[in-house]
Scaffold this active site. Structure first.
Site, short mmCIF file in Angstrom:
data_model
loop_
_atom_site.label_atom_id
_atom_site.label_comp_id
_atom_site.label_asym_id
_atom_site.label_seq_id
_atom_site.Cartn_x
_atom_site.Cartn_y
_atom_site.Cartn_z
CG HIS A 1 -10.63 -6.07 35.22
ND1 HIS A 1 -10.85 -7.19 34.80
CD2 HIS A 1 -10.97 -5.27 34.13
CE1 HIS A 1 -10.51 -7.47 33.75
NE2 HIS A 1 -10.98 -6.06 33.41
CD GLU B 1 -10.07 -1.73 28.04
OE1 GLU B 1 -9.55 -1.19 27.76
OE2 GLU B 1 -9.52 -2.63 28.91
#
Length: 223
Positions: free
Chosen positions: A18, A93
């Site tokens: 990202h 994550e």
């Protein structure tokens, strides 16, 4: 990476971390906390989308973590690629438990023994506060990538995810052990290429950030 033909039994993945967030600039652990992109991150997402459009790979699908910072990055790419984004929470994550929301320096200062075990990359060490062990996190990521590649033999696929996931993917494709200190970069919004043929993974190209004009962060500790 230049466009090239893909064998019928091979799936090629373009993995994208990202874009930048405010917490990336503060070196603050995000984990499962849902932090949006900052202005730089939004610009990086747009630049990555343009770069992928220029490359013209003809991606078959776009998979993405369900956290906002990844969703925003994927949305910019999807608009250029005219692909529907498939969200998969397995691409999140690592969950850092009680470390989440702390900077790396704060985590080391407040929890020195836990940080030592984190820094040592002990595979079975799980963070207190519902955090994941490294081996559990790797198992989650492996399962997600194996499912995606299994569905798209003979095709190229985009995956928008997080730094920790990219760490696991690089080790999967290069056969590096989980315990080894990281010796490769993971910049925000860079392009990273791996592929799977049968049960064999291969690293093709890594950390292509030429479209970002320099300065993309890799604030993750080299552990």
């Amino acid at each position: 990476m230049e466009n090239s033909s893909i064998l019928p039994e091979t799936c090629r993945l373009c993995l994208v971390r990202h874009g930048e967030t405010a917490w990336n600039t503060e070196r603050r652990l995000q984990g499962h906390l849902d932090i949006p992109l900052n202005e730089t991150g939004l610009a990086q997402a747009a630049a990555t989308a343009r770069r992928l459009q220029v490359l013209g790979h003809g991606f078959a699908a776009l998979y993405c973590s369900d956290l906002t910072r990844a969703r925003q990055t994927a949305a910019a790419i999807a608009r250029q690629q005219t692909l529907e984004v498939v969200h998969d929470e397995r691409l999140r994550e690592r969950h850092y438990g009680l470390f989440q929301g702390l900077t790396y320096d704060e985590a080391e200062h407040r929890h020195p023994e836990l940080y030592r075990r984190f820094k040592a990359r002990e595979p079975d060490f799980g963070f207190p506060g519902h955090g994941e062990s490294l081996i559990g996190f790797a198992s989650r990521v492996h399962a997600a990538l194996e499912d995606i590649t299994g569905r798209h033999a003979g095709q190229a696929v985009l995956v928008v995810t997080h730094g920790g996931v990219l760490d696991i993917a690089h080790r999967l494709a290069s056969s590096a052990p989980l315990e080894a200190a990281r010796n490769f970069p993971i910049p925000n919004a860079a392009l990273n290429w791996i592929e799977r043929t049968g049960e064999r993974w291969r690293l093709l190209a890594w950390a292509d950030e030429g479209h970002l004009g320099g300065g993309a962060l890799d604030e993750l500790p080299n552990i």
